[in-house]
Write an enzyme that holds these catalytic residues in place. Structure first.
Site, PDB file in Angstrom:
ATOM      1  CD  GLU A 171     -28.663  36.174 -41.581  1.00 40.79           C
ATOM      2  OE1 GLU A 171     -29.372  35.998 -42.592  1.00 40.79           O
ATOM      3  OE2 GLU A 171     -27.452  35.876 -41.536  1.00 40.79           O
TER       4      GLU A 171
ATOM      5  CB  CYS B 275     -27.023  32.835 -48.160  1.00 35.27           C
ATOM      6  SG  CYS B 275     -27.977  31.441 -48.807  1.00 35.27           S
TER       7      CYS B 275
ATOM      8  CG  HIS C 116     -28.721  32.552 -43.576  1.00 34.25           C
ATOM      9  ND1 HIS C 116     -29.103  33.711 -44.222  1.00 34.25           N
ATOM     10  CD2 HIS C 116     -28.847  31.554 -44.487  1.00 34.25           C
ATOM     11  CE1 HIS C 116     -29.452  33.427 -45.468  1.00 34.25           C
ATOM     12  NE2 HIS C 116     -29.309  32.121 -45.655  1.00 34.25           N
TER      13      HIS C 116
END
EC number: 6.3.4.2
Length: 543
Positions: free
Chosen positions: A516, A378, A514
């Protein structure tokens, strides 16, 4: 027909209701049941999207673009069910809905009250969130006795009556402290916590007793006697070395069978082989690496909860012990890049605001020039582009319009139009509200042929979650490419840059999304696995 397990907490906060709920859900799922989890937050914010990470920790983003509590990240990491906007709501969201109905005239001029209007809306959302599954766990945020939690607990009381004992039970998580000087555990806090619950009409069916060490049989018997909970349902939950041990721990106390017995359900035998394998990998690493995470919110590590977990998941899948060195970006500005020298890889995560920007840019430059593996996420991708523009293209003053609206080279700018997860066009400008106005949720990305990112994923199209309102300015794409920066991925309509890479580097990948948010301990994530493998190789080269 959905059964509901309501999960409350007592004595103190931060006992681990989220992990306990997720672990029980994992065990029930391992018995072949379809499970989901809801998180009810008593604060008055509509959602956590505009809350400071120092206040709230990470904002977890779901596939459908909801900005939610970080506990939903735990839920997705422990069970296969994907969370949606139905799985998390706040007092603010409930009141917003009720007030909108009142303005519309839905209540026919009646007096709008906490009971029944607010509690009815809470019940409606709980039932909707649990639709279509065998068992729904409903975690009530905060601690019993908090004034903010009262409408939620009243709604739970009503639902328990309406659904009956075969469809609703209450599991209360409480603290049983160990007093070292006395050499004994104290049950009084638990007794008083249950007394508080019973005073509002709620009798726990199961007690999870958090403690430093396992509570003995006599203490469990005493708690059972004073709380009116059957002895086998007083379940110890001592501290564990790893959260991935907890599903097996709960199963060893037959918590899953207690739940099934109370609901009158039958299910297959528990199969926790996948979790046993996770624990085996965690306890038997073959490598060790140090990751320097350079960010803004290092005083509260929960701000990067999913990212921390994703790195550890990658460690599981590469048999690597991952040490994360949390470095405040402002420390890089004042102390220099020497504090990065021990790192096997560098990571700049997402974030907002100008503070620490120069330190992040210094970290990116250090990684690029010294051939240290770099992952930008990001804002970490945006800083990679800014650094490249300044130091490779020599565009002095290159910046993001988020930080400098008068930059002569605005290589990062506000997204004014994009297609959302439902395929609809959304538009924004500088005057738009901050809350709920970002490019959010799962978006399809097209990966370029011969790019490192495509090699990592092994396919041309991926879906990843987003949370941003700034992007690479396409006016500078030709200059960036000519300077040697490769565009590795695009949005589905080929208008927004999703991935950038430095080809003449061992491992330099930065993404706007993202990753994750979709990493799990059982499955890992290809991007993080590749990144940690690159860190292992860097570590071996440095020996």
């Amino acid at each position: 027909m959905t059964r509901f397990i309501f999960v409350t907490g007592g004595v103190v906060s931060s006992l681990g209701k989220g992990i306990a709920s997720a672990s029980l859900a994992a065990v029930l799922e391992a018995r072949g049941l379809k499970v989901t989890i809801l998180k009810l937050d008593p604060y008055i914010n509509v959602d956590p999207g505009t809350m400071s990470p120092f206040q709230h920790g990470e904002v977890f983003v779901t596939d459908d673009g909801a900005e939610t509590d970080l506990d939903l990240g735990h839920y997705e990491r422990f069970i296969r069910t994907r969370m949606t906007k139905r799985n998390n709501f706040t007092t603010g969201r409930v009141y917003e809905t009720v007030l909108r109905k009142e303005r519309r005239g839905d209540y026919l001029g009646g007096t709008v009250q906490v009971i029944p209007h607010i509690t009815d809306e809470i019940k409606r959302r709980i039932l909707a969130g649990g639709d279509g599954v065998d068992i729904a766990l409903v975690e009530i945020g905060g601690t019993v006795g908090d004034i903010e939690s009262q409408p939620f607990l009243e709604a739970v009381r009503q639902l328990k009556v309406e659904l009956g004992n075969q469809r609703a039970l209450l599991m209360h998580l409480t603290l049983v402290p160990y007093i070292a000087t006395a050499g004994e555990t104290k049950t009084k806090p638990t007794q008083h916590s249950v007394k508080e619950l019973r005073s509002i009409g709620l009798q726990p069916d199961i007690l999870l007793c958090r403690s430093e060490k396992e509570i003995d049989v006599d203490s469990r018997r005493k708690i059972s006697l004073f709380t009116n909970v059957e002895e086998r349902a007083v379940v110890p939950l001592p501290d564990a070395k790893s959260i991935y041990l907890i599903p097996r721990l709960l199963q060893s106390y037959n918590l899953d069978q207690i739940v099934l017995d109370k609901f009158g359900l039958e299910a297959a035998e528990t199969d926790l082989a996948e979790w046993d394998e996770v624990v085996r990998r965690e306890q038997n690493p073959e490598h060790a690496v140090t990751i320097a995470m350079v960010g803004k919110y290092m005083d509260l590590l929960d701000a990067y909860k999913s990212l921390n977990e994703a790195l550890l998941h990658a460690g599981l899948h590469t048999l690597t012990k991952v040490k994360i060195n949390y470095i405040n970006a402002e420390d890089v500005e004042t102390q220099g890049v020497s504090i990065l020298e021990d790192a096997d890889a560098i990571l700049v995560p997402g974030g907002f605001g100008e503070r620490g920007l120069e330190g992040k840019l210094m970290a990116v430059r250090y990684a690029r020039e010294n051939k240290v593996p770099y992952l930008g996420i990001c804002l970490g991708m945006q800083t990679a582009v800014i650094e490249f523009a300044r130091n490779v293209l020599k565009l002095d003053g290159a910046n993001s319009t988020e930080f400098d609206r008068k930059s002569p080279f605005p290589v990062i700018g506000l997204i004014t139009e994009w297609i959302n997860e439902e395929g609809k066009v959304e538009t924004r400008d500088e005057s738009s509200d901050l809350g709920g106005t970002m490019r959010l949720g799962a978006q399809e990305c097209h990966l370029e042929e011969n790019s490192r990112i495509r090699e990592i994923y092994g396919k041309a199209n991926i879906i990843e979650r987003h949370r941003h309102r700034f992007e690479v300015n396409n006016r500078f794409l030709d200059q960036l490419r000519q300077g040697g920066l490769r565009i590795g991925g695009w949005s589905s309509d080929d208008t927004l840059v999703e991935v950038v890479e430095v080809p003449d580097h061992p491992w330099f990948v930065a993404c706007q999304f993202h990753p994750e948010f979709t990493s799990t301990p059982r499955d890992g994530h290809p991007l993080f696995t590749s990144y940690i493998q690159a860190a292992v190789e860097q570590n071996e080269r440095a020996k």
